[in-house]
Design a protein around this motif. Sequence first.
Motif, PDB file in Angstrom:
ATOM      1  N   VAL A  82       0.953  -0.913   0.782  1.00 31.28           N
ATOM      2  CA  VAL A  82       0.000  -0.155  -0.115  1.00 31.28           C
ATOM      3  C   VAL A  82       0.608   1.443  -0.119  1.00 31.28           C
ATOM      4  N   SER A  83       2.269   1.563   0.868  1.00 28.66           N
ATOM      5  CA  SER A  83       2.783   2.184   1.108  1.00 28.66           C
ATOM      6  C   SER A  83       3.358   2.591  -0.647  1.00 28.66           C
ATOM      7  N   ALA A  84       3.744   1.576  -1.493  1.00 28.60           N
ATOM      8  CA  ALA A  84       4.635   1.228  -2.417  1.00 28.60           C
ATOM      9  C   ALA A  84       3.779   2.384  -3.638  1.00 28.60           C
ATOM     10  N   TYR A  85       1.842   1.623  -3.496  1.00 28.64           N
ATOM     11  CA  TYR A  85       1.493   1.873  -4.356  1.00 28.64           C
ATOM     12  C   TYR A  85       1.002   3.632  -4.758  1.00 28.64           C
ATOM     13  N   ILE A  86       0.864   4.171  -3.009  1.00 27.46           N
ATOM     14  CA  ILE A  86       0.609   5.609  -2.366  1.00 27.46           C
ATOM     15  C   ILE A  86       1.811   6.356  -3.126  1.00 27.46           C
ATOM     16  N   THR A  87       3.181   5.887  -2.288  1.00 24.70           N
ATOM     17  CA  THR A  87       3.839   6.528  -2.987  1.00 24.70           C
ATOM     18  C   THR A  87       4.284   6.713  -4.641  1.00 24.70           C
ATOM     19  N   PHE A  88       4.136   5.677  -5.033  1.00 26.66           N
ATOM     20  CA  PHE A  88       4.896   5.432  -6.333  1.00 26.66           C
ATOM     21  C   PHE A  88       3.749   6.612  -7.428  1.00 26.66           C
ATOM     22  N   ASN A  89       1.969   6.966  -7.059  1.00 28.07           N
ATOM     23  CA  ASN A  89       1.195   7.708  -7.485  1.00 28.07           C
ATOM     24  C   ASN A  89       1.170   9.145  -7.242  1.00 28.07           C
ATOM     25  N   LEU A  90       2.602   9.377  -6.069  1.00 22.74           N
ATOM     26  CA  LEU A  90       2.263  10.858  -5.560  1.00 22.74           C
ATOM     27  C   LEU A  90       3.264  11.125  -6.643  1.00 22.74           C
ATOM     28  N   PHE A  91       4.608  10.432  -6.179  1.00 22.19           N
ATOM     29  CA  PHE A  91       5.663  11.084  -6.879  1.00 22.19           C
ATOM     30  C   PHE A  91       6.373  11.007  -8.148  1.00 22.19           C
ATOM     31  N   ALA A  92       5.901   9.368  -8.651  1.00 19.43           N
ATOM     32  CA  ALA A  92       6.483   8.979  -9.845  1.00 19.43           C
ATOM     33  C   ALA A  92       5.249   9.765 -11.176  1.00 19.43           C
ATOM     34  N   LYS A  93       4.550   9.571 -10.618  1.00 21.51           N
ATOM     35  CA  LYS A  93       3.901   9.934 -11.682  1.00 21.51           C
ATOM     36  C   LYS A  93       3.260  11.222 -12.252  1.00 21.51           C
ATOM     37  N   PRO A  94       3.574  12.364 -11.416  1.00 18.79           N
ATOM     38  CA  PRO A  94       3.461  13.821 -12.386  1.00 18.79           C
ATOM     39  C   PRO A  94       4.392  13.864 -12.997  1.00 18.79           C
ATOM     40  N   VAL A  95       5.933  13.015 -12.938  1.00 16.30           N
ATOM     41  CA  VAL A  95       6.704  13.246 -13.614  1.00 16.30           C
ATOM     42  C   VAL A  95       7.095  12.513 -14.921  1.00 16.30           C
ATOM     43  N   ILE A  96       6.539  10.517 -15.576  1.00 21.90           N
ATOM     44  CA  ILE A  96       6.229  10.364 -16.349  1.00 21.90           C
ATOM     45  C   ILE A  96       5.207  11.910 -17.196  1.00 21.90           C
ATOM     46  N   TYR A  97       4.660  11.954 -16.555  1.00 25.41           N
ATOM     47  CA  TYR A  97       3.208  12.673 -17.396  1.00 25.41           C
ATOM     48  C   TYR A  97       4.134  13.867 -17.784  1.00 25.41           C
ATOM     49  N   LYS A  98       4.951  14.146 -17.180  1.00 25.02           N
ATOM     50  CA  LYS A  98       5.809  15.791 -18.123  1.00 25.02           C
ATOM     51  C   LYS A  98       6.266  15.294 -19.068  1.00 25.02           C
ATOM     52  N   TRP A  99       7.110  14.566 -18.325  1.00 27.57           N
ATOM     53  CA  TRP A  99       8.185  13.367 -19.749  1.00 27.57           C
ATOM     54  C   TRP A  99       7.267  13.541 -21.519  1.00 27.57           C
ATOM     55  N   GLN A 100       6.001  13.311 -20.993  1.00 26.94           N
ATOM     56  CA  GLN A 100       5.315  12.943 -22.342  1.00 26.94           C
ATOM     57  C   GLN A 100       4.509  14.040 -22.317  1.00 26.94           C
ATOM     58  N   GLY A 101       4.528  15.547 -21.668  1.00 29.06           N
ATOM     59  CA  GLY A 101       3.666  16.152 -22.370  1.00 29.06           C
ATOM     60  C   GLY A 101       2.526  16.366 -21.529  1.00 29.06           C
ATOM     61  N   ARG A 102       2.310  16.144 -20.815  1.00 25.94           N
ATOM     62  CA  ARG A 102       1.152  16.120 -20.405  1.00 25.94           C
ATOM     63  C   ARG A 102       0.928  16.448 -18.211  1.00 25.94           C
ATOM     64  N   GLU A 103      -0.755  16.703 -18.388  1.00 25.29           N
ATOM     65  CA  GLU A 103      -0.380  16.529 -16.914  1.00 25.29           C
ATOM     66  C   GLU A 103      -1.608  16.249 -16.228  1.00 25.29           C
ATOM     67  N   VAL A 104      -0.967  15.250 -15.184  1.00 27.14           N
ATOM     68  CA  VAL A 104      -1.803  14.878 -13.975  1.00 27.14           C
ATOM     69  C   VAL A 104      -3.070  15.644 -13.959  1.00 27.14           C
ATOM     70  N   GLU A 105      -3.945  14.698 -13.925  1.00 24.11           N
ATOM     71  CA  GLU A 105      -5.771  15.921 -13.969  1.00 24.11           C
ATOM     72  C   GLU A 105      -5.735  15.313 -12.589  1.00 24.11           C
ATOM     73  N   GLU A 106      -6.448  16.664 -12.106  1.00 25.33           N
ATOM     74  CA  GLU A 106      -7.453  16.449 -10.500  1.00 25.33           C
ATOM     75  C   GLU A 106      -7.730  15.151 -10.141  1.00 25.33           C
ATOM     76  N   PRO A 107      -8.154  14.267  -9.774  1.00 25.84           N
ATOM     77  CA  PRO A 107      -9.627  13.531  -9.450  1.00 25.84           C
ATOM     78  C   PRO A 107     -10.512  14.145  -8.866  1.00 25.84           C
ATOM     79  N   GLU A 108     -11.809  13.665  -9.640  1.00 26.54           N
ATOM     80  CA  GLU A 108     -13.344  14.161  -9.496  1.00 26.54           C
ATOM     81  C   GLU A 108     -13.602  13.280  -8.146  1.00 26.54           C
ATOM     82  N   LYS A 109     -13.449  14.451  -6.702  1.00 28.73           N
ATOM     83  CA  LYS A 109     -13.936  13.762  -6.116  1.00 28.73           C
ATOM     84  C   LYS A 109     -15.728  13.863  -5.560  1.00 28.73           C
ATOM     85  N   PHE A 110     -15.701  12.497  -4.543  1.00 28.94           N
ATOM     86  CA  PHE A 110     -17.573  12.643  -4.451  1.00 28.94           C
ATOM     87  C   PHE A 110     -17.482  13.122  -2.890  1.00 28.94           C
ATOM     88  N   LYS A 111     -18.381  13.095  -2.744  1.00 28.23           N
ATOM     89  CA  LYS A 111     -18.670  13.724  -1.237  1.00 28.23           C
ATOM     90  C   LYS A 111     -19.148  13.183  -0.736  1.00 28.23           C
TER      91      LYS A 111
END
Length: 648
Positions: free
Chosen positions: A310-339
């Motif tokens: 669970v730690s691996a999944y969360i930290t990888f999403n937080l710190f690797a995903k935005p870098v991988i997206y930047k390299w492709q010329g993309r931005e991570v979209e803010e997830p839709e939140k539910f109340k």
Amino acid sequence: MKREIYLETTPLNEAIEKWMQRLEKDGALKPFAGEKIPVKDSLGRITAEPVIAKISSPFYHSSAMDGYAVRYVDTFGASETTPQKLKLKTQAVYVDTGDPMPDGFNAVVMIEDVNVVKAESREQGAETDEYIEIIEAATPWQNVRVIGEDIVATELILPENHKIRPVDIGAMLAGGHVEINVRKRPKVVIIPTGTEIVEPGTELKKGDIIEFNSRVLSGLVSEWGGEPVRFRIVPDNFEQLKAAILEAHEMGDMVVVNAGASAGSEDFTSSAIGELGEVLIHGVNIKPGKPVILGIVKGKSVLGIPGYPVSAYITFNLFAKPVIYKWQGREVEEPEKFKAVLSRQVASSLGQEEFLRVKLGRVGEKLIATPVSRGAGVLMSLVRADGFVRIPSMSEGIGAGTEVDVEPLRTKDEIENTIVCIGSHDNALDLLANALKKKYPKLSLSSAHVGSMGGLIALKKGEAHIAGTHLLDEDSGEYNVTFIKKLLPEKKVMLVNLVYREQGLLVQKGNPKNIKGFKDLAREDIMFINRQSGAGTRLLTDKHLKESGMNPKNIKGYDREEFTHMGVASAVLTGIADTGLAILASARALGLDFIPVAKERYDIAIPAEFYETEMIQNLLKIIREADEFKEMVVNLGGYDVSDMGRVM
């Protein structure tokens, strides 16, 4: 080698900002250069330059209908009272849909709007002329696809940094492209580490851990548009780890070291990255995932990801995903939140931002969020979770009934079609969830195991559609009815039987401590494992202790609790406890011996307002009519399904 102890507790937002700013400063976030690939293989890739149409589509005037090509001026005056005749081949030419328009022709009359007629010849043996007869004049370019109607040469088909969809492939091909320049896929090299981890399929011995984190992380990389490269397993050896990082550095654009990020005696990742390059951050105040490492080696990102899944999944999403997206010329979209409304109180550690996993379901007008297991090593909590609730670092928890923001892991439609079951655990519920999904793919059954009393209270508070319950009233000998009348006097509730089941004491194979019954629980050499307060099994335990004249305080392990029958069985199997009360099916599942104690009735309580809903009726159809489901339940062992589906 001096082992480093992480002392930082960098706030999450500060850690992300520091990480991204440093990479930006080093020029390490620039979009990657492009590579040429066939258009037909470009689905999901990111354009590296604008795609401009080479040709028009269509590139010639073509018929949009089956019919006759005409010159619209020749149709002037046509009406029902004055039909117009046009001579075939010279004034009207037959065309199929897509055919090029004959030169000089500029309209098409649909085939169903004409009559073909023959003119009588005045000369013997002369060829008879054919005509079409129309009763309505044509307009210019009627039923004609003109040049460039879809795409005009030099028109922009797709902009740079666009993720290619199936329709985009069609447009590029129509615009004359057979190759496309797309961003190179970021290569992420994932190094699984640990002397104790082994490849899946290996014959296991005590102490082995199957390596699966790298497969999870690889899947995420692929999902984000990158190319994962799985490195061989590296043991807990400082020099071997350094060599592996350097080798991986030459293989890809980012290196991820999984495990060894904490401060144990064999956690070398921080020191290895520090010797080879620079550690920017070691320790972020999140839970789970605190010991994450963010570093740079020879100009490339190197991450140390915790070993717990669970730690691996969360930290990888937080710190690797935005870098991988930047390299492709993309931005991570803010997830839709539910109340959603939190179903029960949750305490949290002050000073750490916690990612609480929850299950979601709409009950009446409320979206209910029910917390699931919070352990960093419980992978199934991610499998079962529908979303995350972030508990702020300066909060000590969230109260029951509080409205919270949920970052969903499933779609809104999936959540809306979820039956929320809160209450007592039974293995038959897992089979029921599968049978429901198999028969009705859009529906899901979400179970949270809080005990029978907890389930009835959830119904009272409007937080569940159904509740599993097996509460025995000692005075009347009746199951569930007394408790429902007491806890839910204002509600009309339908009580539907699922099974009768055998409860008993679980012991290891061969019963090595010769446990015969409840009186043995008072022995000094016996460790007991209990169910949580409010569980029907807990009440059954207390009933037998009372009948035996035993004081719970004299039972070692009475205060140690599990929330499921399988949890009790696992505790006995692994030696955490010598015995515990659970159902026969759990003993059979793990190869334990079973000492029968009681046969009990397990029902599903359904508030009347939900009973007639389509979701619940489909669930009841499976319970009442699906022979395959009944057979599977019986095969678990210890079940009687004679009243399954009966309103009790």
